[in-house]
Scaffold this active site. Structure first.
Site, short mmCIF file in Angstrom:
data_model
loop_
_atom_site.label_atom_id
_atom_site.label_comp_id
_atom_site.label_asym_id
_atom_site.label_seq_id
_atom_site.Cartn_x
_atom_site.Cartn_y
_atom_site.Cartn_z
N SER A 1 44.40 27.89 4.17
CA SER A 1 44.34 28.40 5.53
C SER A 1 43.33 29.53 5.72
O SER A 1 42.82 29.71 6.81
CB SER A 1 45.73 28.87 5.97
OG SER A 1 46.33 29.68 4.98
N HIS B 1 46.70 22.59 8.08
CA HIS B 1 45.33 22.66 8.61
C HIS B 1 44.54 21.38 8.40
O HIS B 1 43.37 21.30 8.80
CB HIS B 1 44.57 23.84 7.98
CG HIS B 1 45.22 25.14 8.27
ND1 HIS B 1 45.01 25.84 9.43
CD2 HIS B 1 46.12 25.86 7.57
CE1 HIS B 1 45.74 26.95 9.43
NE2 HIS B 1 46.42 26.97 8.30
N LYS C 1 49.27 23.49 15.39
CA LYS C 1 47.84 23.74 15.17
C LYS C 1 47.03 22.61 15.84
O LYS C 1 46.94 22.58 17.04
CB LYS C 1 47.58 23.92 13.69
CG LYS C 1 48.16 25.28 13.26
CD LYS C 1 48.28 25.54 11.80
CE LYS C 1 48.87 26.94 11.61
NZ LYS C 1 49.54 27.13 10.34
C1 LIG Z 1 50.66 27.93 9.92
C2 LIG Z 1 51.09 27.48 8.58
C3 LIG Z 1 52.43 27.25 8.29
C4 LIG Z 1 53.52 27.61 9.25
O1 LIG Z 1 53.60 26.74 10.32
P1 LIG Z 1 54.26 27.25 11.67
O2 LIG Z 1 54.61 26.02 12.40
O3 LIG Z 1 53.23 28.10 12.34
O4 LIG Z 1 55.47 28.05 11.27
C5 LIG Z 1 52.75 26.73 7.07
N1 LIG Z 1 51.80 26.47 6.15
C6 LIG Z 1 50.50 26.71 6.39
C7 LIG Z 1 49.48 26.38 5.34
C8 LIG Z 1 50.11 27.23 7.61
O5 LIG Z 1 48.83 27.49 7.84
#
Ligand SMILES: *Cc1c(COP(=O)(O)O)cnc(C)c1O
Length: 385
Positions: free
Chosen positions: A179, A207, A239
């Site tokens: 990330s 991602h 995302k």
């Molecule tokens: C954003 C993210 C999460 C968490 O997801 P949410 O739905 O925002 O709680 C988990 N793992 C990774 C790698 C992330 O980037």
């Protein structure tokens, strides 16, 4: 002053190390142009990679669903909160990623906590990439399993650690796309390690899902790993899919097991049905709108070429996450602030989100950006770096 709950000194020390965090209030929808405190900014910080968070089709689906289902889901999935849109979305997600079943969670964070802690206990071991997301690390700690970190993207280091382990069950966990760095995990190598050592592989593709793969199925599709090679896939909806929530996909038995045992699934309110309906529409767009992924590739290429011309070495990332490493937290804050004054929203990432001494600007692209936006950002960086 010395009362144990007095937080003054702790806050002062966070401030002194340039790690204090402030929230900034937005007055606009998510998009490439955002508004805050009466000013407009060109946004390079969102995870809305495909530009779907405010897409009119999603907005319309959400509205229609609210007219039918109302706002709140009213209960947990196992009580009376599991509605037709949730169920349909789960089936469509499973189909899309080529797994037998999928299970919705309220967020990716709790999905990771739930899966890992349902599965592992004291007699087991978990092997995590050093740069894994906080939720994967927290899930490992919560489970009580023996916790081991391997060097970033280093299958040899992982294999050495697996060889030494005498644990009952072994789980290898990795981000699909990291990330803060944007690079891809060596999924084929990790899967080979798993097979060698009778371990299971879990991939958090927060991602990668939507962004990579022929129809956005993510980094596992790119690596060509099926359900038997990568038994647990976690994907998020907040995302690239532009909505909210997350899912875990895998075998029939995995999903049934999670329904029985994942505490963060059982003891929490289901996401609103309208969020699931909007996500179903998003999922269709993600599959059909390949141009969004193509557009991102073009923007990233243009940005990397531009950086090279400015004498800045681009990072080893082909994804829309294109960090600029600055090292020092204060310097990262200053450059971020300079960009802000010029109308660009680029968040500085500092420890503990990234390792000490690796503070950075986390530049991200969206399919809604234009080439001219990339060029404007490059000009501003040229002035500031
Ligand atoms: C954003 C993210 C999460 C968490 O997801 P949410 O739905 O925002 O709680 C988990 N793992 C990774 C790698 C992330 O980037």
């Amino acid at each position: 002053m010395n009362h144990p709950f007095n937080l003054h000194n702790e806050l002062a020390s966070i401030q002194a190390s340039n790690l204090y965090r402030h929230r900034q209030v937005l007055d606009s929808p998510q998009g490439i142009e955002i508004e805050s405190a009466g000013k407009c900014y060109l946004n390079f910080s969102s995870n809305d990679y495909l530009g779907l968070a405010n897409h009119p089709d999603l907005v319309a689906a959400f509205r229609t669903a609210i007219d039918h289902y109302g706002i709140g889901s009213g209960a947990a999935h196992l009580v009376c909160g599991h509605s037709a849109p949730h169920h349909a979305l789960e089936e469509e997600l499973a189909d899309w990623v080529g797994r037998e079943r999928a299970l919705l969670f309220s967020t990716g964070y709790v999905a990771n906590l739930g899966v890992i802690s349902a599965w592992l206990s004291k007699t087991d071991a978990i092997f995590e990439d050093r740069l894994n997301h906080a939720s994967l690390l927290d899930g490992g700690l919560l489970s009580g399993a023996r916790f081991q970190r391997f060097q970033h993207a280093d299958c040899n280091d992982l294999q050495r650690k697996l060889d030494k382990s005498t644990a009952h069950r072994k789980l290898i966990v990795t981000d699909g796309v990291f990330s803060m760095d944007g690079d891809l995990a060596p999924l084929q190598g990790l899967s080979t390690c798993a097979q060698h050592s009778d371990a299971w592989l879990m991939v958090d593709d927060a991602h990668g899902i939507g962004v990579l793969g022929a129809k956005g199925q993510g980094s596992l599709q790119v690596a060509g790993l099926d359900q038997s090679q990568a038994p647990v896939l976690m994907g998020t909806l907040g995302k690239a899919l532009g909505t909210f929530g997350a899912f875990v996909a895998g075998s029939e038995e995995l999903i049934e097991f999670l329904i029985q045992r994942a505490r963060t699934y059982i003891y929490t309110t289901a996401m609103p049905a309208a969020v699931a309906e909007a996500s179903r529409v998003s999922l269709r767009l993600v599959q059909t709108d390949d141009w969004r992924r193509q557009k991102l590739v073009g923007l990233v290429t243009r940005f990397q070429q531009g950086l090279t011309q400015l004498g800045i070495q681009p990072v080893n990332s082909t994804t829309p996450i294109q960090p600029i490493l600055l090292g020092d937290s204060q310097r990262a804050m200053e450059v971020s602030m300079g960009l802000k004054q010029r109308g660009f929203w680029v968040t500085a990432m500092r420890p503990p989100t990234v390792a000490k001494g690796t503070a950075r600007l986390r530049v991200t692209f969206s399919a809604s950006h234009q080439d001219s936006h990339v060029d404007r950002l490059l000009d501003a960086l040229d002035q500031l770096l």
